[in-house]
Each structure stands twice: as C-alpha cells, then as structure tokens.
Write a protein that holds these residues in place. Sequence first.
Motif, short mmCIF file in Angstrom:
data_model
loop_
_atom_site.label_atom_id
_atom_site.label_comp_id
_atom_site.label_asym_id
_atom_site.label_seq_id
_atom_site.Cartn_x
_atom_site.Cartn_y
_atom_site.Cartn_z
N ALA A 1 0.81 -1.22 0.00
CA ALA A 1 0.00 0.00 0.00
C ALA A 1 0.84 1.26 0.00
O ALA A 1 0.47 2.27 -0.61
N LEU A 2 1.99 1.23 0.66
CA LEU A 2 2.82 2.44 0.77
C LEU A 2 3.71 2.66 -0.44
O LEU A 2 4.04 3.79 -0.78
N GLY A 3 4.14 1.56 -1.09
CA GLY A 3 5.03 1.69 -2.24
C GLY A 3 6.43 2.13 -1.84
O GLY A 3 6.74 2.35 -0.67
N GLY A 4 7.31 2.24 -2.82
CA GLY A 4 8.66 2.73 -2.59
C GLY A 4 9.60 1.72 -1.98
O GLY A 4 9.27 0.54 -1.81
N ASP A 5 10.81 2.21 -1.67
CA ASP A 5 11.85 1.37 -1.09
C ASP A 5 11.65 1.26 0.43
O ASP A 5 11.04 2.11 1.07
N VAL A 6 12.23 0.19 1.00
CA VAL A 6 12.03 -0.13 2.41
C VAL A 6 13.37 -0.08 3.14
O VAL A 6 14.38 -0.57 2.64
N LEU A 7 13.35 0.52 4.32
CA LEU A 7 14.53 0.54 5.19
C LEU A 7 14.24 -0.26 6.45
O LEU A 7 13.14 -0.17 7.00
N VAL A 8 15.24 -1.03 6.88
CA VAL A 8 15.12 -1.84 8.09
C VAL A 8 16.43 -1.74 8.87
O VAL A 8 17.48 -1.45 8.30
N PRO A 9 16.39 -2.00 10.18
CA PRO A 9 17.64 -2.01 10.94
C PRO A 9 18.48 -3.23 10.57
O PRO A 9 17.98 -4.21 10.03
N ARG A 10 19.76 -3.16 10.91
CA ARG A 10 20.64 -4.32 10.81
C ARG A 10 21.22 -4.62 12.17
O ARG A 10 21.91 -3.79 12.72
N PRO A 11 20.92 -5.79 12.77
CA PRO A 11 20.05 -6.85 12.27
C PRO A 11 18.58 -6.53 12.47
O PRO A 11 18.25 -5.56 13.17
N CYS A 12 17.70 -7.36 11.89
CA CYS A 12 16.27 -7.17 12.07
C CYS A 12 15.59 -8.53 12.05
O CYS A 12 16.20 -9.55 11.71
#
Length: 447
Positions: A119-130
Amino acid sequence: MRRTDPEGLVTKPAGHDTAGHDTAGHDAAGRHGVGPGAVGHGPVRYGPHFPDDGLPVLPELSAVLAAAAGRARGEPAGGAPALLDAASGYWDRRGLTTDPGHLAAAPGAGALLLALTAALGGDVLVPRPCAAWWAPYARLLGRPVFHVPTPAESGGVPDPYALLETVRRVRAEGGDPRLLVLSVADDPTGTVAPPELLHETVEAATGEGLHLVSDETWRDTLHDPHATVLLSPAEMLPERVTVVTDLAGALLPPAWPAAVARFPASAAGNGLHARVLDVLTALGARVAAPVAAAAGYALGEPEPVTARRAAAVRLHARVAAAAHAAVVASGATARPPQAGRHLYADLGPLRDALGAEGVGDAQELEDFLTARLGLPAPGGHRFGDDLPALRVRLATGPLLDAGTDERRAECLLSPDPLELPHVQRALTGLKSVFDGLRDAQRWEPPR
C-alpha cells in the motif's frame, strides 16, 4: 534449518550488485555447495522459526477456541467488530486511544506487513540486524530493501545519523525510500531501544518523509518492566506511525496466527487503512473464526491470560539471563536481553577456535551450533547481518522443552525452574559448548 545464500545482506538494492549479478539469485549460494535447484536453498523457506515459549497452551484459551470451532461463517477481511473492539481496548490500556475503525486484523503480522508495504510503495529501510521475516515481504513485491546499522546499546531501531546518510544516498542513486520498519522491543537482539534514541530516529525518519511501521510484538514481554522504559513511536508521532502486533509474542501460541495493526487517526491513515484492507481482501488473508475468538479473549486480558503472561515472562527472563551468562563467560559478546525469548551473540572473539572446527561464517556457525546444542541456532545472516560475521540468535523456548505438556508446565510452577533436570541439562549443554570454545581459543597457537 538449511543453507541459504546471503541474499540482501548488503545495503545495495536487492536484485543487483555492482558486478551485475542477481543478488536475489543464487551466485553466492554456490560457495556453500548449494546450487539454484538444490534442496534446502533459500533464506525464506528454511529461515528461523518464530521463538515460541516452549509451554503448553493456556487451558482457558483452548476452551474458547474449542467453543468457536463450530462456527461456519468466516471472519471479514480486516477482522470482525468483536475482535477489533478487543484490540481497541488493548491499546487504550497502553495509553494509545484507538478507535476500532483504525484497526485491521490478519492471520499473522507477515500478512499485515506485506499489505502495508504494497500500500505504501517505494523502497524499504530496516535495521541491521532485524527480524528475519521483515525483508522477504518487500522482496516478494520487488521492492529494494536497505539495511541501516543500529547503535551499540540496542537493536531494533537504526542509528539516526546512519539512517539519514542511507536515505540521502539512496535518493542520490535514484531510489525512493518511503517506509522504515523498526522494533522497540527487538527480535533478534532481545533489547529495548532507549527513548532518547527512539526520539532521534523518529525525528530523522519523519524529517525525510518516511512512514514508520513499529513492530510491537514483544512489547508485553519486558524482563524488568520497572527498570526498562518502552516507548512506542506512535506515542511520539501518531500521524506517521502504524503499529503492528503479532499476538504470538505474548498472548497466543504461534500455531494460532493472528495479528493486529493500528493505523494513524488521520486522513492519510484512513487512506492507508483502506488500501491495506484491499490487499488483505485480495489475498484472502482472514483470521480463522476460532482463532479470532481466542484472540479477542486474549486481547481482553482477563486474569488467566495476564497471569500466564507474567509467569512466562519471568521464566524466560531467568533462562535468558542464564544463557547470556554462559555466552559472555566464554568470551563471546551479547547485549543483555531485556525482552522476548531470545538473545543475540557475537562469537567473533572465538573466531580462531571456531576456525579449527571448520567454521568461518554465520552459516557454518549455524550448522555447528545447531548440531552441538541440539537446538535451533540461526546465524546472523538470517537477520540481515553480514555473512562473515559470526553472530547467532539463541532462543530460550527450546531450553524449556521436555517433550510433554506436563513437564513443560513444571517450568511455570517450580520455585526454581533452572534446577529442573531438563532445564539444567539444556543450560549445562549450552555452557559446555561455549566453555569448550573458550578453552580452545586460549590454546589456539598464534598465526
């Protein structure tokens, strides 16, 4: 668990590397002797299981589920009013006033994260590690995933300066970052991000126009709620944060999939809620009616549920502390666990001893410890860490598993569960393996 390629373990977009190889493909797996068609290949199908509690199902929950087993009519996509009303009360009691119209339920947090990402679209950022299950949903949709380092004191929430640097670099390279997924009470590290760090990271993310998804699956499992302050990002900036809670964290068995999302009470939040319901409807992602009944009962937090949760948290806190002590006594490093049923260890200081055992990366470490401990020990590469880093998540649930519900229940009733024979054996085995590595490291000749 089986072998996997280190797909997505770099900060480049999933799908391309600088040499033009497909990093979502199979090149990197070849060095482990696992080709594209080999049985056991793939980070998703053979990824780590959700850390269960190793305990029998609460009888009152079983009774509610059984009583609803005869329901012929299914739940609507997004959840029926009874379930959403119970979820509304759950968040109200945590200081987050919530209208049922701003909630959606699904069979597990994964379905909600998939729908939100779509629904949001675009690229995704996540922590490392996750958490191991976050990135696969973005990749399934063809979205690039970028890992951002976490600070030394905790996992789950990216370092704010590293986040800003990553967002600006991605945009400079033509990317479109829109979503940050984070977790205040974290899987895999078992830590809780301090409020001051969370403030800085949320301010940085919203300043860059990112929407935040806060995975609060483990928020009700704080080992010492009097000493650890947990702040939800939704308390800080409610109009930019969607909260997702998988009830398997503290309320339901993992085999009964149910999760709830709380959306911002704004025009943008209403639009996001509607788009997520569209995705859930298209997927047929509905909570099974008997599970919905049990979930509604658990979210109401009656005394049997809260008593079991408190007892389970105390038990896992004690086991996690004992496991942490065994790990750090060996010379390995690990942040002290503060929540959940797991801890995250770095065996880099034992690299020479592990090298003598043929262990040179996280996949080999996973294989080695799983075999030696007789327990699942997923390597850090499953959680977005670099393959060469010798990191591993250790769960406490398997240390309590004695094979029968009667013996599992003993752990809750015993005044000293660490002295129960099966728990003592499991912890002794863990300590023996890590002590052996420590002793071997001391005698390893210099190179």
